[in-house]
Motif scaffolding. Structure first.
Motif, PDB file in Angstrom:
ATOM      1  N   LEU A 185       0.858  -1.185   0.000  1.00  0.00           N
ATOM      2  CA  LEU A 185       0.000   0.000   0.000  1.00  0.00           C
ATOM      3  C   LEU A 185       0.892   1.232   0.000  1.00  0.00           C
ATOM      4  CD1 LEU A 185      -3.173   0.700   2.070  1.00  0.00           C
ATOM      5  CD2 LEU A 185      -1.306   2.356   2.087  1.00  0.00           C
ATOM      6  N   LYS A 186       0.698   2.088  -1.001  1.00  0.00           N
ATOM      7  CA  LYS A 186       1.457   3.336  -1.085  1.00  0.00           C
ATOM      8  C   LYS A 186       0.484   4.488  -0.864  1.00  0.00           C
ATOM      9  CE  LYS A 186       4.908   1.495  -4.294  1.00  0.00           C
ATOM     10  NZ  LYS A 186       5.533   1.621  -5.632  1.00  0.00           N
ATOM     11  N   GLY A 187       0.724   5.233   0.196  1.00  0.00           N
ATOM     12  CA  GLY A 187      -0.169   6.332   0.540  1.00  0.00           C
ATOM     13  C   GLY A 187      -0.437   6.344   2.023  1.00  0.00           C
ATOM     14  N   PRO A 188      -1.293   7.247   2.460  1.00  0.00           N
ATOM     15  CA  PRO A 188      -1.538   7.411   3.906  1.00  0.00           C
ATOM     16  C   PRO A 188      -2.571   6.448   4.477  1.00  0.00           C
ATOM     17  CG  PRO A 188      -2.716   9.087   2.679  1.00  0.00           C
ATOM     18  CD  PRO A 188      -1.942   8.304   1.666  1.00  0.00           C
ATOM     19  N   ASP A 189      -3.165   5.600   3.647  1.00  0.00           N
ATOM     20  CA  ASP A 189      -4.189   4.675   4.141  1.00  0.00           C
ATOM     21  C   ASP A 189      -3.573   3.580   5.001  1.00  0.00           C
ATOM     22  OD1 ASP A 189      -5.818   6.213   2.669  1.00  0.00           O
ATOM     23  OD2 ASP A 189      -6.364   4.716   1.188  1.00  0.00           O
ATOM     24  N   HIS A 190      -4.450   2.765   5.636  1.00  0.00           N
ATOM     25  CA  HIS A 190      -3.986   1.701   6.515  1.00  0.00           C
ATOM     26  C   HIS A 190      -4.722   0.400   6.194  1.00  0.00           C
ATOM     27  CE1 HIS A 190      -1.856   4.696   8.817  1.00  0.00           C
ATOM     28  NE2 HIS A 190      -2.980   5.399   8.928  1.00  0.00           N
ATOM     29  N   LYS A 206      -8.833  -4.983   3.174  1.00  0.00           N
ATOM     30  CA  LYS A 206      -9.517  -3.685   3.149  1.00  0.00           C
ATOM     31  C   LYS A 206      -8.575  -2.594   3.652  1.00  0.00           C
ATOM     32  CE  LYS A 206     -14.267  -5.352   3.751  1.00  0.00           C
ATOM     33  NZ  LYS A 206     -15.547  -5.113   4.463  1.00  0.00           N
ATOM     34  N   PHE A 207      -8.963  -1.335   3.403  1.00  0.00           N
ATOM     35  CA  PHE A 207      -8.229  -0.235   4.011  1.00  0.00           C
ATOM     36  C   PHE A 207      -9.181   0.942   4.194  1.00  0.00           C
ATOM     37  CE2 PHE A 207      -7.694   0.413  -0.508  1.00  0.00           C
ATOM     38  CZ  PHE A 207      -7.818   1.779  -0.678  1.00  0.00           C
ATOM     39  N   SER A 208      -8.832   1.821   5.122  1.00  0.00           N
ATOM     40  CA  SER A 208      -9.675   2.967   5.419  1.00  0.00           C
ATOM     41  C   SER A 208      -8.808   4.188   5.630  1.00  0.00           C
ATOM     42  CB  SER A 208     -10.502   2.709   6.676  1.00  0.00           C
ATOM     43  OG  SER A 208      -9.652   2.460   7.776  1.00  0.00           O
ATOM     44  N   SER A 209      -9.290   5.346   5.145  1.00  0.00           N
ATOM     45  CA  SER A 209      -8.552   6.602   5.316  1.00  0.00           C
ATOM     46  C   SER A 209      -9.379   7.738   4.750  1.00  0.00           C
ATOM     47  CB  SER A 209      -7.208   6.549   4.601  1.00  0.00           C
ATOM     48  OG  SER A 209      -7.390   6.818   3.234  1.00  0.00           O
ATOM     49  N   GLY A 210      -8.729   8.878   4.620  1.00  0.00           N
ATOM     50  CA  GLY A 210      -9.403  10.009   3.995  1.00  0.00           C
ATOM     51  C   GLY A 210      -8.635  10.541   2.809  1.00  0.00           C
ATOM     52  N   ALA A 211      -7.719   9.759   2.274  1.00  0.00           N
ATOM     53  CA  ALA A 211      -6.904  10.213   1.140  1.00  0.00           C
ATOM     54  C   ALA A 211      -6.744   9.093   0.136  1.00  0.00           C
ATOM     55  CB  ALA A 211      -5.542  10.688   1.635  1.00  0.00           C
ATOM     56  N   ASP A 212      -6.261   9.453  -1.045  1.00  0.00           N
ATOM     57  CA  ASP A 212      -6.088   8.465  -2.107  1.00  0.00           C
ATOM     58  C   ASP A 212      -4.826   7.650  -1.879  1.00  0.00           C
ATOM     59  OD1 ASP A 212      -8.346   9.356  -3.305  1.00  0.00           O
ATOM     60  OD2 ASP A 212      -7.316  10.682  -4.720  1.00  0.00           O
ATOM     61  N   SER A 213      -4.953   6.342  -2.138  1.00  0.00           N
ATOM     62  CA  SER A 213      -3.809   5.430  -2.051  1.00  0.00           C
ATOM     63  C   SER A 213      -3.922   4.395  -3.158  1.00  0.00           C
ATOM     64  CB  SER A 213      -3.764   4.726  -0.694  1.00  0.00           C
ATOM     65  OG  SER A 213      -3.480   5.627   0.338  1.00  0.00           O
ATOM     66  N   VAL A 214      -2.802   3.741  -3.435  1.00  0.00           N
ATOM     67  CA  VAL A 214      -2.755   2.687  -4.438  1.00  0.00           C
ATOM     68  C   VAL A 214      -2.216   1.428  -3.773  1.00  0.00           C
ATOM     69  CG1 VAL A 214      -1.733   1.914  -6.605  1.00  0.00           C
ATOM     70  CG2 VAL A 214      -2.448   4.295  -6.355  1.00  0.00           C
ATOM     71  N   ILE A 215      -2.867   0.291  -4.053  1.00  0.00           N
ATOM     72  CA  ILE A 215      -2.413  -0.998  -3.517  1.00  0.00           C
ATOM     73  C   ILE A 215      -2.091  -1.925  -4.680  1.00  0.00           C
ATOM     74  CG2 ILE A 215      -3.070  -3.052  -2.227  1.00  0.00           C
ATOM     75  CD1 ILE A 215      -4.671  -1.430  -0.387  1.00  0.00           C
ATOM     76  N   GLN A 216      -0.923  -2.509  -4.630  1.00  0.00           N
ATOM     77  CA  GLN A 216      -0.529  -3.545  -5.587  1.00  0.00           C
ATOM     78  C   GLN A 216      -0.505  -4.874  -4.847  1.00  0.00           C
ATOM     79  OE1 GLN A 216       3.246  -1.769  -6.732  1.00  0.00           O
ATOM     80  NE2 GLN A 216       2.419  -1.230  -8.730  1.00  0.00           N
ATOM     81  N   TYR A 217      -1.000  -5.936  -5.503  1.00  0.00           N
ATOM     82  CA  TYR A 217      -1.040  -7.244  -4.849  1.00  0.00           C
ATOM     83  C   TYR A 217      -0.690  -8.346  -5.837  1.00  0.00           C
ATOM     84  CZ  TYR A 217      -5.723  -7.299  -6.975  1.00  0.00           C
ATOM     85  OH  TYR A 217      -6.774  -7.221  -7.857  1.00  0.00           O
ATOM     86  N   ILE A 218      -0.195  -9.430  -5.276  1.00  0.00           N
ATOM     87  CA  ILE A 218       0.157 -10.616  -6.065  1.00  0.00           C
ATOM     88  C   ILE A 218       0.033 -11.829  -5.153  1.00  0.00           C
ATOM     89  CG2 ILE A 218       2.625 -10.315  -5.559  1.00  0.00           C
ATOM     90  CD1 ILE A 218       3.248 -11.556  -8.279  1.00  0.00           C
ATOM     91  N   TYR A 219      -0.500 -12.921  -5.686  1.00  0.00           N
ATOM     92  CA  TYR A 219      -0.591 -14.165  -4.912  1.00  0.00           C
ATOM     93  C   TYR A 219      -0.839 -15.332  -5.865  1.00  0.00           C
ATOM     94  CZ  TYR A 219      -5.676 -13.413  -5.366  1.00  0.00           C
ATOM     95  OH  TYR A 219      -6.932 -13.190  -5.848  1.00  0.00           O
TER      96      TYR A 219
END
Length: 513
Positions: free
Chosen positions: A209-214, A268-281
């Protein structure tokens, strides 16, 4: 002078004798010791005694793995148990609850523990117990304080490894790689976004996750039990018998799960700003072919056959499902049926035993029988023709009867469709225009138009509505002068008659095939 050189065979036998002489200095190997663990993979050893008054070559101890079965979920980590055992032993006058330190690059087989709530890290023993894993993501185990290589076949010294699907020495065909990315869309008014649902038994999960989200996780087992996990700091977490490694940095969060997952994990993630998530499995192919047992024999005596089949199996529910589920995965290859003879004893008859003939003569195998091909759907340009194919049996009298298709599946089913008349359809070919029929003013000009087939021959079969015209008006820009004594001279070429004759329909006896 002749030299008698020892042959290669003599050299190898001499080497074998020297090894045999060396081993005769040792007593026989003793019985194997009790396993160092009752589950999770341990070590056992065997000893032998040197019978020589001098030093014997080789080792007097050998090891093997044992108890290679999974421990119960509540058994806990083996290294953690060893650290916890020092809780009632004071260290520098104080008692501590000790937690394991994993993956020490310098000495992975020493028992290093850290005091809970403190930064204190201590080597509580120079050696961990035999069977302790050297590293958390490896089968290599510590034996007598030395890290020994262990393959996925649980053999010491083996380099056999699991594929990405978790299959020992596998080819990676039982799972598929899934990768993607997700961008939060808070304009939609959502405060919580679902990134991806990673299914049960998935492996090698990695999310960034890149950004301020969690990040946080929700789990759901096959039985419907739900759970939730919130990551508040870097470290190792556990959810549904699954270990998760979480890393929290200033600008991103990283989640790694070796797997296999013990439940469906919803990221899932929650915040008040835009973020980008990359995933692989790696997602398991949950519907797989499973070979059945042999069907009952085709006869009760006299020589028959029996076949296996394949059924589509859901690895999650442990149930057989319809074949379409397995056909959904291109990686799934349905196993071919196996065939074997059965009930080969002669049959009893009223007048004694029936004559027993060789299997293939007495009871021929079922076979695919096909009808003639139908006429092609088109005469040219590519069509389709079909036929029916059925599984038949032939008895001793030569009578052929239809039977169940599974009896013929030991061989590929013959095709029921095939292309036909794939050659191009005849087309119109227009030749060059003739000169104008007059030498001045307005006249006509002609051309020859032929119907040409795929062989380049003049034939029939062209569409008459698309035929190019064979004549058109033409204008010669030379002024015409009338003489009192003579009329204008009109050209009378021979090709005009030829073009008109070719305009007529030419009946062709040969039709395209």
């Amino acid at each position: 002078k002749q030299w008698n050189c020892p042959s290669r065979g003599h050299l190898s036998s001499r080497t074998a004798r020297s090894e045999e002489d060396r081993d005769t200095l040792w007593d026989a190997w003793g019985s194997w010791s009790e396993c160092s663990r009752t589950c999770g993979g341990g070590a056992s050893y065997s000893l032998r005694r040197c019978l020589s008054s001098k030093t014997c070559e080789g080792q007097n101890i050998k090891y093997r793995t044992c108890s290679n079965v999974d421990c119960p979920p509540d058994a806990g980590d083996f290294r953690a148990q060893q650290c916890l055992a020092h809780a009632d032993v004071p260290y520098q006058g104080l008692f501590h609850e000790w937690l394991p330190v994993y993956n020490d690059p310098d000495n992975p087989c020493a028992l290093k523990c850290k005091a809970k709530g403190l930064g204190l890290v201590v080597e509580l023993a120079p050696k961990v117990l035999d069977g302790t894993r050297c590293y958390t993501e490896s089968l290599d185990m510590c034996i007598s304080g030395v890290c020994q290589i262990v393959g996925c076949d649980h053999e010491l010294g083996s380099t056999t490894k699991e594929d990405n699907c978790g299959v020992c020495n596998g080819d990676g065909s039982s799972c598929r790689l899934v990768r993607g990315h997700y961008k939060s869309q808070h304009a939609s008014g959502k405060s919580k976004d679902t990134v991806v649902i990673v299914p049960y038994k998935s492996r090698h999960v990695r999310l960034v996750l890149k950004g301020p989200d969690h990040l946080y996780l929700e789990s759901k087992t096959l039985q419907g039990a739900k759970g939730e996990l919130v990551f508040d700091a870097s470290g190792q977490y556990h959810l549904e018998n699954t270990t998760l490694d979480f890393q929290k940095l200033s600008d991103k969060e990283i989640l790694r799960i070796t797997g296999p997952l013990g439940a469906d994990f919803t990221v899932k993630f929650s915040s008040g700003a835009d973020s980008v998530i990359q995933y692989i499995y790696y997602q398991p192919i949950i519907h797989r072919w499973r070979e059945t047992d042999f069907f009952p024999c085709s006869v009760t005596c006299g020589g028959g056959y029996q076949l296996t089949s394949a059924e589509c199996f859901d690895i999650r529910s442990g149930r057989v499902v319809v074949d379409q589920y397995c056909h959904f995965y291109p990686e799934n290859v349905k196993p071919k049926p196996k065939l074997q003879e059965c009930n080969m004893e002669p049959c009893m008859a009223g007048d004694g035993y029936k004559l027993f003939l060789p299997y293939d003569l007495y009871h021929p195998l079922p076979r695919w029988e096909s009808s003639p091909w139908t006429a092609c759907s088109t005469s040219c340009g590519g069509g389709i023709q079909s036929r029916s194919v059925s599984c038949v049996e032939e008895d001793m009298q030569g009578t052929i009867t239809a039977t169940d298709e599974w009896k013929c599946l030991y061989s590929p089913k013959t095709a029921i469709l095939q292309p036909c008349n794939t050659f191009d359809c005849p087309t119109w070919l227009a030749q060059e225009w003739s000169p104008c029929t007059v030498t001045c003013g307005q006249g006509l000009r002609y051309r020859v138009v032929l119907c040409i087939d795929h062989r380049g021959l003049h034939a029939g079969g062209c569409n008459p509505t698309t035929k190019p015209h064979i004549k058109e008006e033409c204008l010669v820009t030379v002024p015409c002068y009338k003489s009192i004594d003579t009329l204008p001279v009109e050209a009378k070429p021979v090709w005009r008659k030829q073009a008109i004759e070719l305009e007529e329909d030419i009946r062709v006896t040969e039709e395209p095939t």
